[in-house]
Design an enzyme around this catalytic site. Structure first.
Site, PDB file in Angstrom:
ATOM      1  N   GLU A  25       0.830  -1.192   0.000  1.00  0.00           N
ATOM      2  CA  GLU A  25       0.000   0.000   0.000  1.00  0.00           C
ATOM      3  C   GLU A  25       0.868   1.247   0.000  1.00  0.00           C
ATOM      4  OE1 GLU A  25      -2.819  -0.253   3.112  1.00  0.00           O
ATOM      5  OE2 GLU A  25      -3.171  -2.368   2.754  1.00  0.00           O
ATOM      6  N   HIS A  70      -4.722   6.999   0.431  1.00  0.00           N
ATOM      7  CA  HIS A  70      -3.996   5.740   0.582  1.00  0.00           C
ATOM      8  C   HIS A  70      -4.697   4.650  -0.190  1.00  0.00           C
ATOM      9  CE1 HIS A  70      -6.860   5.023   3.926  1.00  0.00           C
ATOM     10  NE2 HIS A  70      -6.581   3.738   3.787  1.00  0.00           N
ATOM     11  N   HIS A  72      -5.788   0.553  -0.797  1.00  0.00           N
ATOM     12  CA  HIS A  72      -6.113  -0.733  -0.189  1.00  0.00           C
ATOM     13  C   HIS A  72      -5.746  -1.823  -1.177  1.00  0.00           C
ATOM     14  CE1 HIS A  72      -9.387   0.807   2.866  1.00  0.00           C
ATOM     15  NE2 HIS A  72      -8.165   1.162   3.195  1.00  0.00           N
ATOM     16  N   ASP A  83      -8.602   4.288   9.652  1.00  0.00           N
ATOM     17  CA  ASP A  83      -8.708   5.310   8.609  1.00  0.00           C
ATOM     18  C   ASP A  83      -9.552   6.488   9.094  1.00  0.00           C
ATOM     19  OD1 ASP A  83      -7.248   3.760   6.849  1.00  0.00           O
ATOM     20  OD2 ASP A  83      -9.001   2.996   5.766  1.00  0.00           O
TER      21      ASP A  83
END
Ligand code: ZN
Length: 131
Positions: A25, A70, A72, A83
């Site tokens: 990630e 970000h 996943h 998050d």
């Protein structure tokens, strides 16, 4: 700051980086120019688990940003509780991208973790700036 949208090139850049980083990630911060998200500040050392990415974000010094991005590794872009915690502390616009990292594989959330609209805008940009 009022955010009008994200530059199409910036979104493409995010999706491309997510794709090339997968299954690891990546995480970054979003910064704006004239109210448009045009820049991604990629955080170093975040190519591990979601949890590590979040911890790294919390540890960042004060960078002026309107939010975070970000990726996943799976097909779901629902924010985790970590998050949501992160969103509440790092700005008003948070993008999560998920596999397969195409034009539809992302969602924007507000600081409470609720889905919010983010317009994709065609604007002239210089080369993406990677800090
Ligand atoms: Zn996440």
């Amino acid at each position: 700051m009022k955010v009008k949208g994200i530059a199409r090139e910036t979104l493409d850049f995010i999706l491309n980086v997510s794709k090339s980083t997968a299954p690891n990630e990546f995480a970054g911060l979003l910064s704006v120019e004239d109210g448009i998200i045009t820049e991604v500040i990629i955080l170093p050392g975040t190519e591990s688990s979601d949890r590590n990415a979040v911890i790294k974000l919390f540890m960042m010094p004060n960078i002026s940003s309107v939010g975070s991005v970000h990726s996943h590794p799976g097909p779901y872009f629902t924010p985790s509780s970590a998050d949501r915690k992160l969103f509440s502390k790092t700005g008003s616009h948070h993008i999560i991208v998920a596999a397969p990292y195409d034009k539809m594989s992302w969602q924007c959330y507000d600081s409470s973790g609720n889905v919010q609209d983010l317009k994709v805008l065609d604007v002239e940009l210089d080369e993406p700036e990677i800090l």
